[in-house]
Scaffold this active site. Structure first.
Site, PDB file in Angstrom:
ATOM      1  N   ALA A  75     -63.106  -5.730 -20.186  1.00  0.00           N
ATOM      2  CA  ALA A  75     -63.510  -5.392 -18.776  1.00  0.00           C
ATOM      3  C   ALA A  75     -62.725  -4.222 -18.207  1.00  0.00           C
ATOM      4  O   ALA A  75     -63.324  -3.552 -17.400  1.00  0.00           O
ATOM      5  CB  ALA A  75     -63.399  -6.723 -17.846  1.00  0.00           C
ATOM      6  N   THR A  76     -61.480  -4.033 -18.750  1.00  0.00           N
ATOM      7  CA  THR A  76     -60.896  -2.745 -18.327  1.00  0.00           C
ATOM      8  C   THR A  76     -61.529  -1.630 -18.488  1.00  0.00           C
ATOM      9  O   THR A  76     -61.830  -0.581 -17.755  1.00  0.00           O
ATOM     10  CB  THR A  76     -59.353  -2.945 -18.974  1.00  0.00           C
ATOM     11  OG1 THR A  76     -58.750  -4.005 -18.778  1.00  0.00           O
ATOM     12  CG2 THR A  76     -58.884  -1.579 -18.563  1.00  0.00           C
ATOM     13  N   ALA A 204     -65.226 -10.587 -22.908  1.00  0.00           N
ATOM     14  CA  ALA A 204     -65.367 -11.785 -23.662  1.00  0.00           C
ATOM     15  C   ALA A 204     -64.437 -12.906 -23.761  1.00  0.00           C
ATOM     16  O   ALA A 204     -64.612 -14.039 -23.557  1.00  0.00           O
ATOM     17  CB  ALA A 204     -65.761 -11.331 -25.138  1.00  0.00           C
ATOM     18  N   HIS A 205     -62.926 -12.303 -23.569  1.00  0.00           N
ATOM     19  CA  HIS A 205     -62.040 -13.402 -23.802  1.00  0.00           C
ATOM     20  C   HIS A 205     -61.713 -14.300 -22.658  1.00  0.00           C
ATOM     21  O   HIS A 205     -60.855 -14.895 -22.652  1.00  0.00           O
ATOM     22  CB  HIS A 205     -60.491 -12.524 -24.452  1.00  0.00           C
ATOM     23  CG  HIS A 205     -59.892 -11.781 -23.178  1.00  0.00           C
ATOM     24  ND1 HIS A 205     -58.836 -12.311 -22.615  1.00  0.00           N
ATOM     25  CD2 HIS A 205     -59.974 -10.478 -23.040  1.00  0.00           C
ATOM     26  CE1 HIS A 205     -58.548 -11.496 -21.823  1.00  0.00           C
ATOM     27  NE2 HIS A 205     -58.993 -10.303 -21.935  1.00  0.00           N
ATOM     28  N   THR A 244     -68.117   3.493 -33.587  1.00  0.00           N
ATOM     29  CA  THR A 244     -68.750   2.556 -34.455  1.00  0.00           C
ATOM     30  C   THR A 244     -68.789   1.207 -33.602  1.00  0.00           C
ATOM     31  O   THR A 244     -67.623   0.649 -33.200  1.00  0.00           O
ATOM     32  CB  THR A 244     -68.240   2.613 -35.731  1.00  0.00           C
ATOM     33  OG1 THR A 244     -68.201   3.566 -36.375  1.00  0.00           O
ATOM     34  CG2 THR A 244     -68.859   1.484 -36.748  1.00  0.00           C
ATOM     35  N   CYS A 329     -50.806 -10.476 -15.710  1.00  0.00           N
ATOM     36  CA  CYS A 329     -50.669  -8.939 -15.855  1.00  0.00           C
ATOM     37  C   CYS A 329     -49.286  -8.517 -14.767  1.00  0.00           C
ATOM     38  O   CYS A 329     -48.879  -7.467 -15.268  1.00  0.00           O
ATOM     39  CB  CYS A 329     -51.810  -8.049 -15.448  1.00  0.00           C
ATOM     40  SG  CYS A 329     -53.300  -8.660 -16.106  1.00  0.00           S
TER      41      CYS A 329
HETATM   42  C1  LIG Z   1     -59.050 -10.260 -17.421  1.00  0.00           C
HETATM   43  C2  LIG Z   1     -59.551  -9.346 -16.445  1.00  0.00           C
HETATM   44  C3  LIG Z   1     -59.724  -8.055 -16.796  1.00  0.00           C
HETATM   45  C4  LIG Z   1     -59.429  -7.355 -17.867  1.00  0.00           C
HETATM   46  O1  LIG Z   1     -60.349  -7.505 -18.914  1.00  0.00           O
HETATM   47  P1  LIG Z   1     -59.804  -7.164 -20.511  1.00  0.00           P
HETATM   48  O2  LIG Z   1     -61.315  -7.320 -21.233  1.00  0.00           O
HETATM   49  O3  LIG Z   1     -58.755  -7.895 -20.881  1.00  0.00           O
HETATM   50  O4  LIG Z   1     -59.660  -5.867 -20.468  1.00  0.00           O
HETATM   51  C5  LIG Z   1     -60.173  -7.225 -15.641  1.00  0.00           C
HETATM   52  N1  LIG Z   1     -60.674  -7.857 -14.386  1.00  0.00           N
HETATM   53  C6  LIG Z   1     -60.499  -9.327 -14.322  1.00  0.00           C
HETATM   54  C7  LIG Z   1     -60.856  -9.759 -12.919  1.00  0.00           C
HETATM   55  C8  LIG Z   1     -59.936  -9.830 -15.004  1.00  0.00           C
HETATM   56  O5  LIG Z   1     -59.652 -11.329 -14.734  1.00  0.00           O
END
Ligand SMILES: *Cc1c(COP(=O)(O)O)cnc(C)c1O
Length: 400
Positions: A75-76, A204-205, A244, A329
């Protein structure tokens, strides 16, 4: 019950065993290991096929078209691509971006960078319940606003934002709407055929998939959203994200999306019951406050402050329960959460805030144990706390 107990699902989730099994089948020589761009042979074509299956599964989760899914490292990266990519692509139309003070750092830090690079950013204040009032969004839109970025669900408080109504405002004015849906995808129904959202970030995590993979949804209909890529290379993902494709990660994320989609309703009902049980038990203590919105919230997150107790003292008092203060974080520093402060929560209460986040593998036994351990720890710590003594005598404490 197994100790330690994990109640930090908002920071990350364990990989679902079904997902891990599928991931393992996309690594070794007897599995699908090919380069998905090597379509001249069966190895590459099988990997490409696995990726398209996953693309369909991710798209189905949010009711999008598969071509609108761009794989990223999480998501980052999706947030970076959405914000930087859209601001660059629209440089000639305007350079104003509207967001809020309660966004994840993966949006706020990108906004800071954009400000150093010619953009103007407005950061909206939430109300005391953590929601961004619609009137504030409407009032902050300017003729040169080209992008609004507001998260779907807040990762610290679990508050759900009014994206349908906000999207109606932006759509009417031809302004793009991005949402960070890392905390909502797989937990809330998201229908992009009806929601006026143009860009949406996934991770995904946060939904029982592996770390290091995510996606950006980029709307193609009725209007195709244009983005400048951040990475250049082999032209993968329609030129928007070179590199890739990690077929094992992507297949795993697809499976995580499939499971979340099919089990969402039952799972959320079960988690909500456990969360409510935890909150009910805490309300039997004196002076416990809920940080967030009492109704508009996601099932798995409970953010509470126990008056008179600092979060780090409580964390230390229950070492076999994994919970967090503020968001993971920022917990390296002892700064009170930027989200709670933006909501107008005073410093003492913000410093005492604890986030319990529940998920797929949380059991009734986990919750019962947590209720007993936390209740005992709160009572014990309060006996020792000068803040609590002041509170009981009705003294308002100032901190510097
Ligand atoms: C965990 C999180 C992210 C970061 O996601 P990553 O896949 O670890 O880069 C960004 N935004 C929110 C709201 C999150 O909870």
């Amino acid at each position: 019950m197994r100790l330690p107990i994990y109640l930090d699902y908002a920071a990350t989730t364990p990989v679902d065993p079904r997902v891990a099994a599928l991931l393992g089948r996309h690594l070794t020589r007897d599995g699908v290991f090919g380069n998905p761009s090597s379509t001249t042979h069966i190895f590459g074509r099988q990997a490409a096929q696995a990726i398209e299956t996953a693309r369909n599964q991710a798209a189905a989760l949010i009711n999008a078209n598969p071509q609108e899914i761009i794989w990223t490292s999480g998501a980052t990266e999706a947030n970076n691509l959405a914000l930087i990519g859209a601001m660059r692509a629209q440089a000639r139309r305007g350079q104003h971006l509207l967001t809020s003070k309660t966004e994840h750092k993966a949006v706020l830090d990108v906004c800071r960078w954009l400000e150093r690079n010619g953009c103007t950013v407005t950061y909206l204040d939430p109300g005391p319940d953590g929601r961004i009032p619609l009137e504030r969004v409407a009032a902050a839109l300017r003729p040169d606003t080209v992008l609004v970025s507001l998260m779907c669900v807040n990762n610290e408080t679990g508050v759900i934002h009014e994206l349908a109504a906000i999207g109606a405002l932006t759509r009417e004015r031809g302004i793009l709407l991005h949402t960070d849906a890392a905390q909502s995808a797989g937990k809330l129904p998201i229908d992009l055929q009806t929601l006026p959202i143009d860009l949406l970030s996934l991770s995904a995590h946060k939904m029982y998939g592996p770390k290091g993979i995510g996606a950006l949804y980029v709307r193609q209909r009725p209007v195709r959203v244009r983005l400048e890529p951040l990475l250049y290379g082999g032209g993968q993902e329609r030129g928007l994200r070179a590199g890739t494709l990690p077929a094992h990660q992507i297949a795993a994320m697809g499976e995580a999306c499939r499971i979340a989609h099919s089990e969402m309703d039952a799972e959320q009902t079960r988690i909500r019951q456990l969360r409510d049980q935890l909150w009910q038990a805490f309300t039997r203590l004196d002076a416990v406050e809920l940080n967030g919105h009492p109704q508009q919230n996601i099932a798995g997150i409970l953010n509470v402050s126990f008056t008179g107790i600092a979060a780090e003292a409580l964390l230390a008092a229950v070492p076999d329960i994994a919970i967090s203060m503020g968001s993971a974080c920022t917990s390296a520093s002892y700064e009170p959460s930027h989200v709670l402060r933006a909501m107008g929560i005073d410093e003492i209460r913000a410093r005492g805030a604890i986030r319990f986040s529940l998920g797929r593998f949380t059991t009734v036994e986990d919750i019962n144990y947590t209720v007993h351990a936390v209740t005992a720890a709160v009572n014990r710590l309060r006996e020792l706390s000068p803040l609590w003594e002041d509170h009981q005598r009705g003294v308002k404490t100032e901190v510097d």
